[in-house]
Design an enzyme around this catalytic site. Structure first.
Site, PDB file in Angstrom:
ATOM      1  N   ARG A  24       0.864  -1.179   0.000  1.00 40.88           N
ATOM      2  CA  ARG A  24       0.000   0.000   0.000  1.00 40.88           C
ATOM      3  C   ARG A  24       0.904   1.233   0.000  1.00 40.88           C
ATOM      4  NH1 ARG A  24      -3.351  -2.815  -1.567  1.00 40.88           N
ATOM      5  NH2 ARG A  24      -5.386  -3.371  -0.709  1.00 40.88           N
ATOM      6  N   GLU A  44      -2.850   7.529  -5.065  1.00 36.69           N
ATOM      7  CA  GLU A  44      -3.221   6.997  -6.373  1.00 36.69           C
ATOM      8  C   GLU A  44      -4.523   7.612  -6.840  1.00 36.69           C
ATOM      9  OE1 GLU A  44      -1.825   2.607  -4.864  1.00 36.69           O
ATOM     10  OE2 GLU A  44      -3.740   2.752  -5.904  1.00 36.69           O
ATOM     11  N   HIS A 101      -0.975   0.031  -9.906  1.00 33.71           N
ATOM     12  CA  HIS A 101      -1.652  -0.842  -8.929  1.00 33.71           C
ATOM     13  C   HIS A 101      -2.327  -2.012  -9.637  1.00 33.71           C
ATOM     14  CE1 HIS A 101      -3.765  -0.899  -4.736  1.00 33.71           C
ATOM     15  NE2 HIS A 101      -3.473  -2.102  -5.153  1.00 33.71           N
TER      16      HIS A 101
END
Lengths: 339, 313
Positions: A249, A278, A296
């Site tokens: 993360r 993000e 991601h």
């Protein structure tokens, strides 16, 4: 006419699973991707009602929620749903679910379990070799026609023999270790607790781990304790020959500090699948050839989605048939994430 | 040894060049404007040639150097050296095996991951600044894919060992079956190609293996097949490969070597399922130093009349 009424009745008899926002798989495969004849979805995002009103309207019918990273399950939501007994998330990560509220209410939680671990580990290895051997940068070089005009490409760094430090030796960390050992890397790790069966060197804190490795791999969960775990001290300990890889993360790393270190050459490079904000990515990274990035998508393979479909549907079907969940999360020993 | 003439075929490594210059009378062939005149002038003093994957010692060069005693290659591949001629004239040949095995194997796996998991494409996408929430890139899982290896020598075995850690079933084709290897053997490349998801070339380049990847093999691989070449460019019929990729008859390719390096077919530049590298198989700081030391060690051993470290001939 009678048949139509009958099918309408049986449809409304089906137990209800609430979806607050569509999971990533719907964008890719359509919103019937996770359908089952044994339950139905209540799609809050398709209703014109404001969410609290929608939840109030359906409070008595919602027994379960389908969650994903972009559709967090907060304590507020949970409190509006008195019949909620299960949260199934499409992710391996759990930081978007208020686990302590679930624990209090006796709500079961099921995750993607370990189905994504291989893909995540493959991403780690891919990013690490890419950074060390300059794969993406060299591919750009050739495709711009520079090999024939500018000649020899700068040398990279050997992976074999490098010391790999894994932060979080869970399912993903273990798969990473298994792969990198085959490349001749030595493995060490830091985890909340030492793993007595793991044949790797344990370091009691991340700074020491960083000081004793050439490649620091972030494989842990995002919790209150791991927020900005990788900070100035850790990056400094990692040093100018060190590489960092993050597929966990974004907020586990102090991104501002990481960017500063990379721009100043204080670490060798980074491979990043996740970012603090993000999809915003610090533009300074776009100039750097020693940084490899991905949007991601470490788990976004066709195969993993097939596995996810079976697991998600399987979890709900098991729950509604009073059978054990396929991938339950043990809530008793989990740390907090207060978002 | 400062009087011993050593001819370096092309630029290959600054450290090696420096050390050769220190220890011998080094001639840099690429700086010579009139090569045949040069060879005539120095034919009596050049006793060693240092070559690499790009340039070595062919029959003409060997004939032009009557005092040549040893060809030391800064590579493991020997395709640029006329081995038969060397044997005939009693010229020793050395290469750099083992020290580069891991790097080349690492690169083969890196290319597999890069093609299947779209590493370069993903990086490009993020760098474009166009990443928006809700936009996802689907890729192909690498773990568990069937890997077929052509050439189960040092490098082939190292590739197999790495791929096994990803639970990839391994099969191979080699000149001879290797019973110690617990992998499935296929007696011909077409059958191997038809029974794997990723085909990797890791054999040496010889008369027999030139264009070992041809139209038939590409057809057998099929539209989902992925070709990885860490051998030599001429292992692949390049025009056939290019048209297969452009026409979508092959799923993807990761290539470190090309038929006419550094020229690379431009039709491949725009293909996202193709990853192209500028022959960097052994291109790490650590390995190039080890290779250079091996070249120097072999030359030193030869001129001190000690056993060669890594002789081929």
């Amino acid at each position: 006419m009678a048949a139509e009424n009958q099918s309408q009745t049986s449809q409304s008899d089906l137990p209800c699973v609430l979806i607050l926002k569509p999971p990533p798989s719907f964008a890719l495969f359509g919103d019937h991707f996770l359908d089952s004849p044994k339950f139905q979805y209540l799609k809050a995002y398709e209703s014109p009602l404001p969410l609290s009103q929608f939840l109030h309207t359906h409070a008595q019918s919602v027994q379960a929620i389908l969650s994903s990273g972009g559709a967090p399950v907060t304590a507020d939501t949970i409190r509006l749903l008195p019949r909620l007994d299960l949260v199934v998330t499409t992710s391996q990560g759990l930081n978007h679910i208020d686990l302590s509220e679930c624990r209090c209410r006796g709500i079961a939680v099921a995750s993607a379990g370990t189905i994504f671990s291989a893909d995540c580990a493959d991403s780690v290895v891919g990013l690490l070799i890419d950074v060390l051997r300059k794969i993406s940068a060299a591919n750009r070089y050739v495709k711009q026609g520079l090999w024939s005009s500018q000649g020899v490409y700068p040398l990279g760094y050997k992976l074999g023999g490098k010391r790999v430090g894994i932060v979080g030796l869970g399912s993903i960390g273990t798969e990473v270790a298994k792969r990198l050992e085959a490349f001749g890397c030595s493995i060490s790790y830091n985890s909340r607790t030492k793993k007595p069966l793991a044949p790797y060197t344990f370091y009691p804190n991340v700074v020491q781990l960083a000081a004793n490795c050439d490649a620091l791999i972030i494989c842990c969960a995002l919790t209150d304790e791991t927020h900005h775990l990788i900070n100035k001290e850790v990056l400094s300990a990692l040093g100018k020959d060190g590489v960092i890889i993050n597929i966990a993360r974004g907020p586990i790393i102090d991104e501002k500090e990481l960017v500063r270190c990379l721009v100043k050459g204080e670490i060798r490079g980074a491979g990043l699948d996740v970012f603090e904000h993000e999809p915003d990515v610090p533009v300074e990274l776009f100039e750097l050839d020693n940084v490899v990035m991905s949007p991601h998508n470490a788990v976004f393979t066709w195969e993993s989605f097939e596995d996810l479909c079976k697991l998600v549907v399987g979890n709900f079907e098991a729950f509604f048939s009073n059978e054990p969940l396929l991938s339950p999360v043990a809530l008793d020993h989990l740390p907090q994430f207060s978002g | 040894m400062e009087s011993i003439g050593v001819l370096m075929a092309c630029p290959m490594n600054p450290y090696l060049e420096q050390e050769l210059h220190k220890r011998f009378n080094l001639h840099r062939f690429w700086k010579v404007p009139e090569k045949s005149a040069f060879l005539t002038a120095h034919s009596n003093s050049i006793r060693a040639v240092v070559g690499n994957a790009s340039a070595g010692a062919d029959a003409n060069l060997i004939e032009a150097l009557p005092k040549l005693e040893i060809v030391a290659s800064f590579s493991v591949g020997l395709d640029k050296i006329d081995l038969a001629k060397c044997k005939e004239k009693g010229i020793r040949v050395t290469n750099t095996p083992d020290v580069l095995t891991e790097d080349v194997a690492d690169l083969a796996i890196a290319l597999m991951l890069a093609v299947l998991r779209k590493l370069c494409e993903s990086d490009r996408y993020v760098r474009s600044g166009k990443w928006k929430k809700g936009k996802y890139m689907l890729t192909t899982k690498f773990t568990g894919k069937r890997v077929g290896i052509i050439g189960l020598g040092r490098i082939g075995m190292a590739i197999a060992k790495r791929a096994e850690a990803f639970s990839c079933p391994i099969s191979y084709h080699s000149r001879t079956e290797k019973p110690e290897a617990k992998y499935k053997y296929y007696p011909n490349v077409v059958e191997l190609a038809a029974n794997c998801d990723i085909l990797v070339v890791a054999c040496s380049l010889t008369e027999e293996t030139r264009h070992i990847i041809n139209r038939k093999v590409i057809d057998a691989m099929g539209p989902k097949g992925v070709l990885i070449n860490v051998g030599r460019g001429p292992h692949v019929d390049e025009p056939e490969l290019v048209s297969a990729l452009v026409e979508g008859r092959l799923g993807g390719a990761g290539l470190d070597v090309f038929e006419h390096e550094p020229e690379v077919p431009e039709e491949l530049f725009g293909l996202d399922n193709v990853v192209l590298l500028p022959h960097v198989g052994s291109g790490t700081v650590e390995t190039r130093k080890a290779m250079a030391d091996l070249v120097l060690g072999n030359l030193e051993a030869h001129f001190l009349k000690k056993p060669l470290l890594t002789p081929v001939v």
